[in-house]
Design an enzyme around this catalytic site. Sequence first.
Site, PDB file in Angstrom:
ATOM      1  N   HIS A  86     -47.368  37.347 -32.837  1.00  8.83           N
ATOM      2  CA  HIS A  86     -47.617  38.758 -32.525  1.00  8.83           C
ATOM      3  C   HIS A  86     -47.859  38.970 -31.029  1.00  8.83           C
ATOM      4  CE1 HIS A  86     -52.072  38.015 -32.975  1.00  8.83           C
ATOM      5  NE2 HIS A  86     -52.160  39.043 -32.160  1.00  8.83           N
ATOM      6  N   ASP A 132     -47.790  33.269 -37.987  1.00  5.29           N
ATOM      7  CA  ASP A 132     -48.081  33.890 -36.692  1.00  5.29           C
ATOM      8  C   ASP A 132     -48.076  32.828 -35.596  1.00  5.29           C
ATOM      9  OD1 ASP A 132     -48.692  35.766 -34.802  1.00  5.29           O
ATOM     10  OD2 ASP A 132     -50.758  36.107 -35.482  1.00  5.29           O
ATOM     11  N   SER A 222     -56.239  36.426 -29.100  1.00  7.13           N
ATOM     12  CA  SER A 222     -55.083  36.067 -29.928  1.00  7.13           C
ATOM     13  C   SER A 222     -54.156  35.124 -29.187  1.00  7.13           C
ATOM     14  CB  SER A 222     -54.278  37.321 -30.281  1.00  7.13           C
ATOM     15  OG  SER A 222     -54.870  37.979 -31.349  1.00  7.13           O
TER      16      SER A 222
END
Length: 268
Positions: A86, A132, A222
């Site tokens: 992402h 991810d 992230s």
Amino acid sequence: MPKTRLPGRRPNAVLAAAALVTAMLGAAALTTVATGPEAAASGAIVGGEKASLAEHPYAVYLVDDAGTQFCGGVIVSSSAVATAAHCAEAVSTKDIRVVVGREDKRTNEGSTLSVSKAWVHPDFEKAEEGDDIAVLTVRGRLPGRAVSVARDTDVYAAGTKATVLGWGRVADGGDRSDYLRGAVVPMVSDSTCKQAYGSYDPASMVCAGYQQGGIDACKGDSGGPLVIGDTLVGIVSFGDGCAKPGKPGVYTRVTTFAGTIAQQTRGR
Ligand code: 4AZ
């Protein structure tokens, strides 16, 4: 008075002690209990402390074309960085820069490398559905040092202490950190994580955090590393907010993708 946070070590005992003191003396007593390094009001990631690249030379961050840090990453070979899918999809590949060797964003230390190729897991749709993971190949060679990628799933035993690193938000909805921060978080069992997140898929994800919350990765972290010692076990993926009770951080389960990462770094 800024809110203080409880120390990360032996949180249950500390919380129990804090609750007892609070019950006896009132809430003000908490400020005298929380005196560890993590008690700093600005703690984080959320609830962590300042960390060093000397200790974690594989930690990098990603900036966009405006020079704004938007994600973390981790060096997996001399010219490749693993991050979250992402993150790789959030910014056009031509505009992503990998910043390596710069502990503090306010300095010019280290170097900034452009990306020649972004491999994103072909099954990735969104973080909550798993897969991810992405591998960015940079132009030039990365100073710093590659992390070793976990292959043995024993590392995920619930309660094992791991460290998450990043330059992301220091509070849910708060500001991003100027400098690298780290926090110790225990690995969480699949059954506990499934209770927290209906979409939890143990084949692709792993959770870490405290049942009582307070210490966690957050927005901007992230793509960054969750390590046990010097071994990469997770990549920061998602969560319901940050550091909320009963909502551990969700990480990409690196052992599942170790072969894929090796394949993507072959010759790079
Ligand atoms: C995010 O939005 C994000 N508490 C990353 C990690 C966590 C939550 C949100 C985990 O990038």
